[in-house]
Design a protein around this motif. Structure first.
Motif, PDB file in Angstrom:
ATOM      1  N   ARG A 180       0.841  -1.206   0.000  1.00 43.73           N
ATOM      2  CA  ARG A 180       0.000   0.000   0.000  1.00 43.73           C
ATOM      3  C   ARG A 180       0.866   1.242   0.000  1.00 43.73           C
ATOM      4  O   ARG A 180       0.494   2.263  -0.555  1.00 43.73           O
ATOM      5  CB  ARG A 180      -0.903  -0.008   1.233  1.00 43.73           C
ATOM      6  CG  ARG A 180      -1.930  -1.141   1.285  1.00 43.73           C
ATOM      7  CD  ARG A 180      -2.572  -1.194   2.651  1.00 43.73           C
ATOM      8  NE  ARG A 180      -3.513  -2.292   2.792  1.00 43.73           N
ATOM      9  CZ  ARG A 180      -3.904  -2.782   3.966  1.00 43.73           C
ATOM     10  NH1 ARG A 180      -3.416  -2.245   5.092  1.00 43.73           N
ATOM     11  NH2 ARG A 180      -4.748  -3.789   4.017  1.00 43.73           N
ATOM     12  N   LYS A 181       2.015   1.141   0.675  1.00 47.84           N
ATOM     13  CA  LYS A 181       3.004   2.205   0.679  1.00 47.84           C
ATOM     14  C   LYS A 181       4.368   1.578   0.472  1.00 47.84           C
ATOM     15  O   LYS A 181       4.592   0.445   0.874  1.00 47.84           O
ATOM     16  CB  LYS A 181       2.970   2.988   2.004  1.00 47.84           C
ATOM     17  CG  LYS A 181       1.667   3.758   2.224  1.00 47.84           C
ATOM     18  CD  LYS A 181       1.727   4.571   3.501  1.00 47.84           C
ATOM     19  CE  LYS A 181       0.442   5.348   3.705  1.00 47.84           C
ATOM     20  NZ  LYS A 181       0.484   6.142   4.973  1.00 47.84           N
ATOM     21  N   ASP A 182       5.273   2.323  -0.139  1.00 45.12           N
ATOM     22  CA  ASP A 182       6.574   1.749  -0.456  1.00 45.12           C
ATOM     23  C   ASP A 182       7.680   2.689  -0.035  1.00 45.12           C
ATOM     24  O   ASP A 182       7.440   3.885   0.265  1.00 45.12           O
ATOM     25  CB  ASP A 182       6.661   1.454  -1.957  1.00 45.12           C
ATOM     26  CG  ASP A 182       7.665   0.354  -2.272  1.00 45.12           C
ATOM     27  OD1 ASP A 182       8.386  -0.074  -1.342  1.00 45.12           O
ATOM     28  OD2 ASP A 182       7.744  -0.067  -3.437  1.00 45.12           O
ATOM     29  N   ILE A 183       8.887   2.173  -0.036  1.00 45.65           N
ATOM     30  CA  ILE A 183      10.049   2.995   0.281  1.00 45.65           C
ATOM     31  C   ILE A 183      10.644   3.532  -1.014  1.00 45.65           C
ATOM     32  O   ILE A 183      10.454   2.968  -2.086  1.00 45.65           O
ATOM     33  CB  ILE A 183      11.116   2.180   1.051  1.00 45.65           C
ATOM     34  CG1 ILE A 183      11.520   0.923   0.261  1.00 45.65           C
ATOM     35  CG2 ILE A 183      10.599   1.805   2.435  1.00 45.65           C
ATOM     36  CD1 ILE A 183      12.642   0.112   0.918  1.00 45.65           C
ATOM     37  N   ALA A 184      11.341   4.638  -0.894  1.00 46.27           N
ATOM     38  CA  ALA A 184      12.042   5.240  -2.036  1.00 46.27           C
ATOM     39  C   ALA A 184      13.540   5.212  -1.762  1.00 46.27           C
ATOM     40  O   ALA A 184      13.984   5.217  -0.603  1.00 46.27           O
ATOM     41  CB  ALA A 184      11.579   6.673  -2.246  1.00 46.27           C
ATOM     42  N   LEU A 185      14.313   5.157  -2.825  1.00 50.86           N
ATOM     43  CA  LEU A 185      15.776   5.132  -2.709  1.00 50.86           C
ATOM     44  C   LEU A 185      16.358   6.292  -3.494  1.00 50.86           C
ATOM     45  O   LEU A 185      15.814   6.704  -4.516  1.00 50.86           O
ATOM     46  CB  LEU A 185      16.343   3.824  -3.266  1.00 50.86           C
ATOM     47  CG  LEU A 185      15.766   2.503  -2.771  1.00 50.86           C
ATOM     48  CD1 LEU A 185      16.482   1.344  -3.467  1.00 50.86           C
ATOM     49  CD2 LEU A 185      15.896   2.366  -1.266  1.00 50.86           C
ATOM     50  N   THR A 186      17.490   6.814  -2.999  1.00 50.70           N
ATOM     51  CA  THR A 186      18.211   7.810  -3.789  1.00 50.70           C
ATOM     52  C   THR A 186      19.710   7.504  -3.673  1.00 50.70           C
ATOM     53  O   THR A 186      20.141   6.790  -2.781  1.00 50.70           O
ATOM     54  CB  THR A 186      17.963   9.238  -3.289  1.00 50.70           C
ATOM     55  OG1 THR A 186      18.405   9.355  -1.933  1.00 50.70           O
ATOM     56  CG2 THR A 186      16.495   9.592  -3.390  1.00 50.70           C
TER      57      THR A 186
END
Length: 406
Positions: free
Chosen positions: A400-406
């Protein structure tokens, strides 16, 4: 009703007709054989003739006559008699000594696409690595993720709600455990499965193997999964029980056997300030939650290490490389990396007290790296603050929600 494990099929599908041996590994009873069935069915749906698909399960009594690599080679050559491509599936191939030479011979002499499974990581070491360097690709299959558990329950018209996360924390995701509803039956199944793994994938025919000692040590390591590992602590704990002959060497030997049978995954430290992985293994996580409690049948839901284990397994399932983060002042539970991008993750049970909030969000203070930072817990209220995102663990597990990467 079975479910299609689409995540794995999506990964493997591009290799169906590629000249690489598809090696499907993972702990026993995680669903490798069912995945092979799904691949075979997809090939049939694509119009591949059934006579072109050869399936051999080396734990099936029908194939008891295949005892040596020569037997296996003779059987396969005898069934690949016409021109054109054959699709060969061999389940639990590690039972045949010298199977590596058979695979190398098949690739050299026939037009074949080969899929094999195994429950021991030695499958990808030794001769196979030498003979097939650059010619094999591995896919590790884990027990059901929480999202797969939800899909399985719904496909079988069984009730689901988000509170089943507590059932998952306690009993894990081995597919066959969902055939049982009573706690005592699930526990009996998990114990039987663990005994099978020890007998078939660890002890084998070794007369020097101390099965009882291995079980006791492995249960201790599994129960403490997620904590900083120390062989010395294991030895001291057993000595306090009067078992004074245990050595660190034995602990490390049994730890290696657990890893080879896919009971554990090792997590290395990551020096966040130096932006580099360190050689030492900081922690070990259990492949499935059910194995953490089969010796006690109890679980403390407030024990963050259980939730850490679930988040780690989910990150591994999604293809992240995961480290234990090390700062100059302390640590961060996970550094998740994919394609040279990363994020930092802290895991806790509930952000119920001001001190807990300060501890979990404050863990990121020594980190100057601008990569995304997350605190994950079972709280349903969004408690994001100071540029640090808060995620509900169930929302993360169910995408439903996800993590982001940079």
């Amino acid at each position: 009703m079975l479910i299609k494990r689409t995540f794995y099929l999506d990964m493997i599908r591009p290799y169906y007709d590629v000249d690489l041996i598809k090696v499907i590994t993972g702990v026993r009873r995680a669903g490798k054989s069912i995945l092979l069935d799904s691949i075979r069915n997809e090939l049939l749906e694509r119009g591949i003739c059934g006579e072109r698909i050869i399936y051999i399960n080396l734990e099936d009594f029908d194939y008891e006559f295949i005892k040596t690599s020569l037997d296996l080679h003779r059987e396969l050559k005898g069934r690949c008699t016409a021109g054109g491509r054959y699709y060969i599936f061999i389940d639990e191939i590690q039972h045949i000594e010298g199977f590596e030479k058979v695979l190398a011979s098949l690739r050299a002499t026939l037009d074949v696409s080969v899929f094999v499974t195994g429950s021991n990581s030695t499958l990808l070491s030794g001769e196979l690595a030498t003979l097939l360097t650059g010619r094999a690709v591995e896919f590790e299959v884990l027990p059901f993720s929480f999202a797969e558990m939800k899909s399985y329950l719904e496909a079988n018209n069984r009730p689901y709600n988000d509170d089943l996360i507590y059932d998952y924390i306690k009993w894990g995701g081995f597919p066959l455990r969902f055939d049982f509803t009573r706690s005592e039956d699930i526990l009996r199944y998990l114990n039987t499965l663990y005994e099978s793994i020890i007998s078939k994938d660890i002890a084998k025919k070794s007369s020097r193997f101390d099965k009882k000692l291995f079980k006791d040590i492995s249960f201790y390591i599994l129960a403490n999964a997620g904590k900083a590992f120390s062989a010395e602590n294991v030895v001291n704990s057993f000595k306090a029980q009067g078992r004074k002959s245990l050595t660190r060497q034995t602990v490390y030997s049994y730890l290696e056997k657990m890893q080879k049978a896919y009971l554990l995954h090792a997590v290395k430290k990551y020096n966040i300030s130096g932006k580099e992985a360190l050689k030492a293994h900081e922690k070990y996580y259990a492949v499935d939650m059910g194995f953490r409690i089969i010796n006690t049948n109890t679980v403390n839901f407030e024990d963050t290490f259980f939730l850490e284990n679930i988040v780690y397994n989910e990150l591994k399932f999604r293809g992240y490389t995961v480290y234990a983060g090390k700062t100059y002042k302390g640590e961060v539970d996970f550094v998740a990396i994919k394609e040279s991008k990363k994020c930092f993750i802290q895991v806790c049970y509930l952000l119920a007290a001001a001190s807990t909030i300060e501890r979990e969000f404050g863990a990121f203070k020594p980190i100057s790296d601008a990569s995304p930072k997350y605190v994950m817990s079972l709280d349903k209220l969004d408690m994001s603050r100071d540029g640090i995102a808060h995620l509900n663990i169930v929302d993360f597990l169910l995408h439903r929600k996800d993590i982001a990467l940079t």
